[in-house]
Design a protein around this motif. Structure first.
Motif, PDB file in Angstrom:
ATOM      1  N   ILE A  99      -9.865   0.102 -10.418  1.00 31.28           N
ATOM      2  CA  ILE A  99      -9.571  -1.245  -9.934  1.00 31.28           C
ATOM      3  C   ILE A  99      -9.222  -2.110 -11.135  1.00 31.28           C
ATOM      4  CG2 ILE A  99     -10.558  -3.299  -8.831  1.00 31.28           C
ATOM      5  CD1 ILE A  99     -12.243  -1.397  -7.098  1.00 31.28           C
ATOM      6  N   TRP A 100      -8.050  -2.705 -11.094  1.00 31.36           N
ATOM      7  CA  TRP A 100      -7.534  -3.471 -12.225  1.00 31.36           C
ATOM      8  C   TRP A 100      -7.019  -4.797 -11.684  1.00 31.36           C
ATOM      9  CZ3 TRP A 100      -7.761  -3.630 -17.254  1.00 31.36           C
ATOM     10  CH2 TRP A 100      -6.800  -4.329 -17.994  1.00 31.36           C
ATOM     11  N   PHE A 138       0.878  -1.166   0.000  1.00 32.68           N
ATOM     12  CA  PHE A 138       0.000   0.000   0.000  1.00 32.68           C
ATOM     13  C   PHE A 138       0.913   1.214   0.000  1.00 32.68           C
ATOM     14  CE2 PHE A 138      -2.463   3.188   2.492  1.00 32.68           C
ATOM     15  CZ  PHE A 138      -3.624   3.229   1.729  1.00 32.68           C
ATOM     16  N   GLN A 139       0.717   2.115  -0.980  1.00 30.81           N
ATOM     17  CA  GLN A 139       1.601   3.279  -1.077  1.00 30.81           C
ATOM     18  C   GLN A 139       0.804   4.569  -1.116  1.00 30.81           C
ATOM     19  OE1 GLN A 139       4.374   2.666  -4.392  1.00 30.81           O
ATOM     20  NE2 GLN A 139       5.923   2.303  -2.821  1.00 30.81           N
ATOM     21  N   THR A 142      -4.217  -4.101  -8.983  1.00 28.32           N
ATOM     22  CA  THR A 142      -3.860  -2.792  -8.436  1.00 28.32           C
ATOM     23  C   THR A 142      -5.106  -1.936  -8.245  1.00 28.32           C
ATOM     24  OG1 THR A 142      -1.766  -2.865  -9.680  1.00 28.32           O
ATOM     25  CG2 THR A 142      -2.449  -0.719  -8.814  1.00 28.32           C
ATOM     26  N   VAL A 143      -5.206  -1.316  -7.097  1.00 31.80           N
ATOM     27  CA  VAL A 143      -6.237  -0.308  -6.849  1.00 31.80           C
ATOM     28  C   VAL A 143      -5.553   1.056  -6.835  1.00 31.80           C
ATOM     29  CG1 VAL A 143      -7.993   0.543  -5.247  1.00 31.80           C
ATOM     30  CG2 VAL A 143      -7.547  -1.912  -5.419  1.00 31.80           C
ATOM     31  N   SER A 144      -6.026   1.973  -7.658  1.00 29.33           N
ATOM     32  CA  SER A 144      -5.462   3.329  -7.691  1.00 29.33           C
ATOM     33  C   SER A 144      -6.574   4.313  -7.341  1.00 29.33           C
ATOM     34  CB  SER A 144      -4.938   3.663  -9.089  1.00 29.33           C
ATOM     35  OG  SER A 144      -4.024   2.673  -9.520  1.00 29.33           O
ATOM     36  N   VAL A 145      -6.314   5.128  -6.339  1.00 29.88           N
ATOM     37  CA  VAL A 145      -7.296   6.134  -5.928  1.00 29.88           C
ATOM     38  C   VAL A 145      -6.668   7.514  -6.090  1.00 29.88           C
ATOM     39  CG1 VAL A 145      -8.738   7.016  -4.045  1.00 29.88           C
ATOM     40  CG2 VAL A 145      -8.367   4.545  -4.298  1.00 29.88           C
ATOM     41  N   THR A 146      -7.257   8.311  -6.958  1.00 23.74           N
ATOM     42  CA  THR A 146      -6.736   9.643  -7.248  1.00 23.74           C
ATOM     43  C   THR A 146      -7.682  10.689  -6.669  1.00 23.74           C
ATOM     44  OG1 THR A 146      -5.736   8.847  -9.295  1.00 23.74           O
ATOM     45  CG2 THR A 146      -6.040  11.239  -9.087  1.00 23.74           C
ATOM     46  N   GLY A 147      -7.103  11.649  -5.970  1.00 22.27           N
ATOM     47  CA  GLY A 147      -7.943  12.682  -5.380  1.00 22.27           C
ATOM     48  C   GLY A 147      -7.134  13.898  -4.990  1.00 22.27           C
ATOM     49  N   THR A 148      -7.814  14.823  -4.334  1.00 27.81           N
ATOM     50  CA  THR A 148      -7.189  16.059  -3.881  1.00 27.81           C
ATOM     51  C   THR A 148      -7.256  16.115  -2.362  1.00 27.81           C
ATOM     52  OG1 THR A 148      -7.958  17.132  -5.900  1.00 27.81           O
ATOM     53  CG2 THR A 148      -7.220  18.571  -4.109  1.00 27.81           C
ATOM     54  N   THR A 149      -6.132  16.477  -1.737  1.00 31.21           N
ATOM     55  CA  THR A 149      -6.087  16.537  -0.276  1.00 31.21           C
ATOM     56  C   THR A 149      -6.742  17.821   0.225  1.00 31.21           C
ATOM     57  OG1 THR A 149      -3.971  17.699  -0.241  1.00 31.21           O
ATOM     58  CG2 THR A 149      -3.894  15.289  -0.294  1.00 31.21           C
ATOM     59  N   ARG A 165      -2.878  17.138  -5.371  1.00 32.35           N
ATOM     60  CA  ARG A 165      -3.481  16.033  -6.101  1.00 32.35           C
ATOM     61  C   ARG A 165      -2.521  14.854  -6.089  1.00 32.35           C
ATOM     62  NH1 ARG A 165      -3.398  14.315 -11.399  1.00 32.35           N
ATOM     63  NH2 ARG A 165      -5.331  13.427 -12.212  1.00 32.35           N
ATOM     64  N   GLY A 166      -3.034  13.662  -5.848  1.00 34.72           N
ATOM     65  CA  GLY A 166      -2.153  12.496  -5.812  1.00 34.72           C
ATOM     66  C   GLY A 166      -2.919  11.210  -6.041  1.00 34.72           C
ATOM     67  N   THR A 167      -2.165  10.120  -6.151  1.00 41.09           N
ATOM     68  CA  THR A 167      -2.747   8.792  -6.375  1.00 41.09           C
ATOM     69  C   THR A 167      -2.153   7.808  -5.376  1.00 41.09           C
ATOM     70  OG1 THR A 167      -3.023   9.208  -8.752  1.00 41.09           O
ATOM     71  CG2 THR A 167      -3.056   6.907  -8.038  1.00 41.09           C
ATOM     72  N   ASN A 168      -2.984   7.261  -4.507  1.00 45.41           N
ATOM     73  CA  ASN A 168      -2.549   6.195  -3.608  1.00 45.41           C
ATOM     74  C   ASN A 168      -2.838   4.845  -4.254  1.00 45.41           C
ATOM     75  OD1 ASN A 168      -1.887   8.161  -1.747  1.00 45.41           O
ATOM     76  ND2 ASN A 168      -3.718   7.878  -0.494  1.00 45.41           N
ATOM     77  N   THR A 169      -1.973   3.876  -3.965  1.00 48.88           N
ATOM     78  CA  THR A 169      -2.130   2.577  -4.620  1.00 48.88           C
ATOM     79  C   THR A 169      -2.063   1.411  -3.639  1.00 48.88           C
ATOM     80  OG1 THR A 169       0.244   2.556  -5.079  1.00 48.88           O
ATOM     81  CG2 THR A 169      -1.202   3.286  -6.860  1.00 48.88           C
TER      82      THR A 169
END
Lengths: 346, 346
Positions: B192-193, A302-303, B285-292, B297-301
């Motif tokens: 989600i991939w 998890f990153q 891989t799960v990638s979540v992109t958003g704004t803090t 803006r970033g992508t957690n995985t």
């Protein structure tokens, strides 16, 4: 869920960001805040903007005035919360909030915990006053969990749901480790590695930095607590602003063990703190290595994106865990709960 | 928590692995299992090894006998669960389990859901019989969630806690997305991939493959349901054993929206299924992109190791979510809950 009215003890970096964050989360109304010398209570909801502006110093280290760099005045000029038009000066800030606590659903304890039992003793005072509700902390140290656990019966008898270690690590990353562990029936290692860039946030987070220094070789909690600001600056200079930590005493270990995920000794926590850059010096990563029920060995990860700040990763989860705590409390579930225990009981 | 006694409806790949997995998880006792023609009930606990051995065919596609490649006999030879010494032949397997359900805490519904309302109608039957307990499914399709939600009042009145979409995706990965979202106050995209290598597990998971084919261009649930085994083999041949899916109708979208994480339309699910290799064709891989909250803006995985099998990632979480459901049920919380809703209510 009905709207949650909550209080914040302490208006250092974490306390201030908790108040700010609550204004963008649904269903949360901050109704009380205090520091050592002042208390603000409004059961209709605090004016967070005014409170944050009044408690912020406009003075940075080099004496210039910038919007992005604020520090808490109470540690500098003795005004702090009391400078707010919503606040009163007091010598008994926590008692004042306890006196109003029958209308407060949850309390975020965002005070430095340089004495191990400082947060547990605050909990004692809420319990002694018969508080029924949620207490949340973002503490880091493993040994405090045991002190809270020793108070379990007291919490249950009183009606307190204590949510401990509900920040980034322990907190968000503990939860991620618990989820990542679900592929496995046997966990070999949980490795939590964090990066924090804290240049512009440094002034707001002096307490956190001091706590971290206690983890460096040659220091412990007692010596770190006694360091002057100048001595801390010297420690930072000696490391060129970049402090690397290994084998930290972080409560992720006992919290994961208590949640049945793995043994505490299989958990390692470390990271790099750079106080001279807002860029993260390393990518925050949780790695969980284990064996699946069908005998395969693997590592799930998890990153967090380097762009996400420590504040974003502490305060979002803290308020999320707070909401989970209120849900438990309203269902009559009292005692001590860590972040992984609030996940499904895998 | 007291020991949990649970039943499994269906002994295809997921049902069989659920029984097997429960033998290595604490606090879970399988007490009933059924397929179309047989039912086994033992309130002291089923002998899982015997049941799995009795229901497994020793015949693989090429007629050879191997330990690692088993298929379920009921679809081939009409024996299935009834072949177990613990079982009885029956024409009413689900009714038989319902009749014993006052001593069953939770029921895992591991039947193919090729008709949208098949699982909802099973729930109706449990409710009609006054079942108080937990129902868990690992369904995938978004529209079924609405059908279950329509039954919410019925579940509440009866005392049923329905945990839906509690496998890998939706399930484990939905939970990971909900956690990864906690760095952000505004979510832009959840991607989600997944990768599944299903060579040796293919026979056990024909129903899942058939459901997946419905997501391919040119197919829908109706046409996929009517495909013969030979036609499915031809579809697989046409793709050289490697089926790639984009924009799947996967319930992660509505489950994340219902948990307040993001809008359903911001969620995309896709993946690659390789039925001719046990190696995963791509990393899940799960990638979540958003704004803090502080405007970054970033992508957690979240990534699953390629060595972790689909079975490991479905059945571990399913039993974890089952335990969470039993906890809710014992606290009097009834209705419909998705995997993200069982996390702290961020």
């Amino acid at each position: 869920m009905h709207d949650i009215r909550f209080a914040v003890l302490g208006t250092g970096g974490i306390g201030r960001r908790t108040l700010e964050y609550a204004t963008v989360k649904d269903g949360l109304t901050p109704v009380a805040a205090c520091d050592r010398h002042g208390v603000a209570i409004d059961h209709e909801g605090l004016d967070v903007s005014e409170l944050l502006a009044a408690t912020a110093s406009q003075t940075t280290d080099d004496g210039s005035s910038t919007a992005g760099t604020t520090s808490v005045t109470h540690s500098r000029e003795g005004s702090g919360v009391a400078a707010s038009s919503q606040a009163e000066r007091t010598e008994t800030p926590i008692d004042d909030i306890i006196a109003a606590a029958d209308r407060i659903d949850a309390v975020v304890i965002a005070v430095p915990n340089l004495e191990h039992d400082f947060i547990p003793r605050i909990a004692d005072r809420f319990a002694a006053a018969g508080y029924k509700g949620v207490l949340v902390d973002v503490l880091k140290r493993s040994r405090v969990i045991g002190m809270l656990e020793d108070r379990r019966d007291m919490f249950v008898d009183t009606g307190i749901t204590f949510i401990c270690g509900a920040g980034a690590t322990p907190g968000l990353l503990t939860g991620a480790a618990a989820l990542a562990a679900q592929s496995f029936v046997d966990i070999e290692a949980v490795d939590i590695w964090w990066g924090v860039g804290l240049k512009s946030g440094y002034e707001d987070n002096r307490g956190t930095v001091r706590e971290d220094i206690a983890h460096l070789d040659g220091y412990d909690l007692e010596t770190a607590r006694q360091l002057s600001d100048e001595e801390i600056a010297r420690v930072i200079d000696d490391h060129d602003g970049r402090l690397e930590f290994t084998d930290m005493e972080h409560a992720d270990d006992v919290l994961l063990e208590r949640a049945g995920i793995c043994d505490a000794e299989d958990v390692t926590v470390g990271g790099i703190l750079d106080v001279r850059s807002d860029e993260k010096p390393t990518t925050t990563t949780v790695s969980v290595t284990g064996t699946t029920f069908d005998g395969e060995r693997g590592t799930n990860t998890f990153q967090l994106d380097d762009a996400t700040s420590m504040e974003a990763n502490v305060n979002g989860p803290a308020l999320g865990y707070l909401k989970a705590g209120v849900r438990r409390n309203r269902n009559g579930e009292y005692g001590v709960f860590g972040p992984a225990a609030l996940l499904p009981e895998f």
